[in-house]
Scaffold this motif. Structure first.
Motif, mmCIF file in Angstrom:
data_model
loop_
_atom_site.group_PDB
_atom_site.id
_atom_site.type_symbol
_atom_site.label_atom_id
_atom_site.label_comp_id
_atom_site.label_asym_id
_atom_site.label_seq_id
_atom_site.Cartn_x
_atom_site.Cartn_y
_atom_site.Cartn_z
ATOM 1 N N THR A 96 0.944 -1.271 0.040
ATOM 2 C CA THR A 96 0.038 -0.066 0.157
ATOM 3 C C THR A 96 1.025 1.363 0.043
ATOM 4 O O THR A 96 1.872 1.326 0.750
ATOM 5 C CB THR A 96 -0.978 0.112 1.065
ATOM 6 O OG1 THR A 96 -1.592 -1.149 1.372
ATOM 7 C CG2 THR A 96 -1.809 1.253 1.318
ATOM 8 N N GLY A 98 1.174 5.437 -0.439
ATOM 9 C CA GLY A 98 0.451 6.918 -0.055
ATOM 10 C C GLY A 98 1.055 7.959 -0.930
ATOM 11 O O GLY A 98 2.387 7.925 -0.826
ATOM 12 N N GLU A 124 -3.184 5.205 -1.828
ATOM 13 C CA GLU A 124 -3.901 6.136 -1.157
ATOM 14 C C GLU A 124 -3.703 7.431 -1.550
ATOM 15 O O GLU A 124 -2.238 7.696 -1.488
ATOM 16 C CB GLU A 124 -3.786 5.728 0.304
ATOM 17 C CG GLU A 124 -4.330 4.440 0.826
ATOM 18 C CD GLU A 124 -5.872 4.347 0.888
ATOM 19 O OE1 GLU A 124 -6.357 5.336 1.076
ATOM 20 O OE2 GLU A 124 -6.305 3.132 0.866
ATOM 21 N N ASN A 130 -1.987 14.111 5.576
ATOM 22 C CA ASN A 130 -2.712 12.878 5.608
ATOM 23 C C ASN A 130 -1.648 11.726 5.290
ATOM 24 O O ASN A 130 -1.917 10.792 5.953
ATOM 25 C CB ASN A 130 -3.691 12.922 4.818
ATOM 26 C CG ASN A 130 -4.953 13.700 5.178
ATOM 27 O OD1 ASN A 130 -5.142 14.236 6.260
ATOM 28 N ND2 ASN A 130 -5.869 14.319 4.372
ATOM 29 N N SER A 133 0.793 10.886 8.207
ATOM 30 C CA SER A 133 -0.093 10.446 9.362
ATOM 31 C C SER A 133 -0.393 8.837 8.949
ATOM 32 O O SER A 133 -0.219 7.982 9.752
ATOM 33 C CB SER A 133 -1.581 10.956 9.527
ATOM 34 O OG SER A 133 -2.286 10.437 10.714
ATOM 35 N N ALA A 134 -0.905 8.621 7.579
ATOM 36 C CA ALA A 134 -0.965 7.144 7.397
ATOM 37 C C ALA A 134 0.255 6.370 7.319
ATOM 38 O O ALA A 134 0.116 5.169 7.694
ATOM 39 C CB ALA A 134 -1.496 7.224 5.825
ATOM 40 N N THR A 137 0.885 5.791 11.171
ATOM 41 C CA THR A 137 -0.115 4.559 11.746
ATOM 42 C C THR A 137 -0.176 3.353 11.037
ATOM 43 O O THR A 137 -1.001 2.601 11.175
ATOM 44 C CB THR A 137 -1.410 5.307 11.524
ATOM 45 O OG1 THR A 137 -2.002 5.812 10.293
ATOM 46 C CG2 THR A 137 -1.650 6.709 12.730
ATOM 47 N N ARG A 138 0.659 3.170 10.062
ATOM 48 C CA ARG A 138 0.963 2.097 9.356
ATOM 49 C C ARG A 138 -0.333 1.803 8.455
ATOM 50 O O ARG A 138 -0.695 0.816 8.098
ATOM 51 C CB ARG A 138 1.107 0.994 10.182
ATOM 52 C CG ARG A 138 2.586 0.957 10.832
ATOM 53 C CD ARG A 138 2.875 -0.486 11.648
ATOM 54 N NE ARG A 138 4.332 -0.264 12.207
ATOM 55 C CZ ARG A 138 5.298 -0.660 11.751
ATOM 56 N NH1 ARG A 138 5.147 -0.962 10.686
ATOM 57 N NH2 ARG A 138 6.389 -0.524 12.531
ATOM 58 N N GLU A 139 -1.229 2.781 8.014
ATOM 59 C CA GLU A 139 -2.363 2.654 7.268
ATOM 60 C C GLU A 139 -1.801 2.509 5.650
ATOM 61 O O GLU A 139 -2.455 1.616 4.938
ATOM 62 C CB GLU A 139 -3.278 3.929 7.119
ATOM 63 C CG GLU A 139 -3.992 4.156 8.414
ATOM 64 C CD GLU A 139 -4.690 5.389 8.417
ATOM 65 O OE1 GLU A 139 -5.638 5.404 7.740
ATOM 66 O OE2 GLU A 139 -4.520 5.987 9.562
ATOM 67 N N VAL A 140 -0.462 2.834 5.396
ATOM 68 C CA VAL A 140 0.044 2.565 4.281
ATOM 69 C C VAL A 140 1.446 2.210 4.510
ATOM 70 O O VAL A 140 2.043 2.458 5.441
ATOM 71 C CB VAL A 140 0.274 4.039 3.191
ATOM 72 C CG1 VAL A 140 -0.968 4.496 2.870
ATOM 73 C CG2 VAL A 140 1.072 5.109 3.982
ATOM 74 N N ASP A 141 2.078 1.431 3.876
ATOM 75 C CA ASP A 141 3.542 0.817 3.813
ATOM 76 C C ASP A 141 4.423 1.848 3.742
ATOM 77 O O ASP A 141 5.659 1.723 4.204
ATOM 78 C CB ASP A 141 3.723 -0.550 3.095
ATOM 79 C CG ASP A 141 2.530 -1.632 3.412
ATOM 80 O OD1 ASP A 141 2.469 -1.857 4.564
ATOM 81 O OD2 ASP A 141 1.919 -1.872 2.364
#
Length: 293
Positions: A96, A98, A124, A130, A133-134, A137-141
């Motif tokens: 993933t 960002g 993303e 954003n 932050s992603a 928080t590991r929302e994206v690699d």
């Protein structure tokens, strides 16, 4: 004491194998450990889980129901393992990414896909804040952004250097100008990005350094919206020089107060060490070399 995964595993193994000794061999643990876990369940809940018949342990109806649960738990474990493995394999893995700007990030992703076509890529998009932050928080690699802070949180790999430029409609009086100052731009209707944009951070710093306080005609939340507003003759906007692959309609004009080249980097958390991320960073290095050549 409680119902733990290890106890349910032991219960299921005994039901399958018919004895504590055989279950211990299946689980690769000692026989006393297996029998203790089963007996702990029987003692704690005052139930009988096995009957001995013809030298074998036969599960009671209650135990059969518990074994059904154990099978579903085992399948959940297998699914979790497959999911975790996808994030650390170059065969059918998933990465993933960002992006703050569609370019050069999308060109980089295309290069990565060419190298590793079996890896699934999710993208993303969002503002500078954003995407930062992603990643945290590991929302994206991995993220791709300009002007990423140099601090201990991140591992960075340079992709390219670029500056912010003004974008101008071809019928505007400034069309064809090689460069323009912030002082001159103050006389025009300006189109800004919302706070949190890396582009707007550079624009704000440039006007502030020039001692100017502009009031924008429009403040928009995406680069594409700024581009379309300029394309429709509403004013002058700003973007990273290589922030889009589009070459239609608008002109890119250098701003003398914004000539400093800013590093666009791929970045991830400093502790990240997955095989997929390493492959992505290797692609960044190759992309940078190809761009310089």
């Amino acid at each position: 004491m409680s119902v733990t995964l290890s106890k349910i595993r032991a219960l299921n193994a005994v039901a399958e194998a018919g004895s504590y000794a055989a279950a211990a061999r299946l689980l690769n643990i000692s026989q006393p450990a297996v029998s203790r876990q089963v007996r702990d369940l029987e003692t704690e809940y005052a139930v009988r889980l096995f009957d001995r018949k013809n030298g074998l342990l036969q599960p009671t109806p209650l135990c059969v129901e518990l074994c059904d649960i154990a099978e579903r738990m085992a399948e959940a474990e297998r699914n979790a393992e497959r999911l975790l493995s996808r994030h650390n394999t170059l065969v059918n893995g998933k990465l993933t990414v960002g992006l703050g700007n569609s370019m050069p990030g999308m060109a980089l992703i295309a290069a990565f896909h060419k190298r590793y076509p079996s890896v699934e890529i999710a993208v993303e998009t969002g503002s500078f804040e954003n995407i930062i932050s992603a990643v945290i928080t590991r929302e994206v690699d991995v993220g791709v952004l300009p002007d990423v802070p140099r601090d201990g949180r991140f591992r960075r790999e340079l992709l390219m250097q670029q500056s912010v430029v003004a974008i101008i409609h071809p019928e505007h009086p400034l069309s064809g100008t090689s460069a323009v100052t912030c002082q001159r731009l103050l006389k025009e209707p300006l189109i800004f990005r919302t706070k949190g944009s890396s582009t707007q951070r550079v624009v704000d710093r440039a006007f502030q350094a020039a001692g100017l306080t502009p009031t924008p005609l429009l403040t928009l939340d995406t680069r594409d919206a700024v581009y379309e507003a300029v394309a429709n003759g509403m004013g002058i906007g700003f973007m990273w020089r290589n922030g889009t692959g589009r070459t239609d309609v608008v002109e890119r004009v250098a701003v003398t107060d914004m000539q400093k080249a800013i590093e666009e980097v791929a970045f991830t958390l400093a502790a990240e060490n997955s095989l997929l991320v390493e492959a992505f960073f290797t692609t960044v290095q190759g992309f940078r070399k190809d761009t310089l050549n």
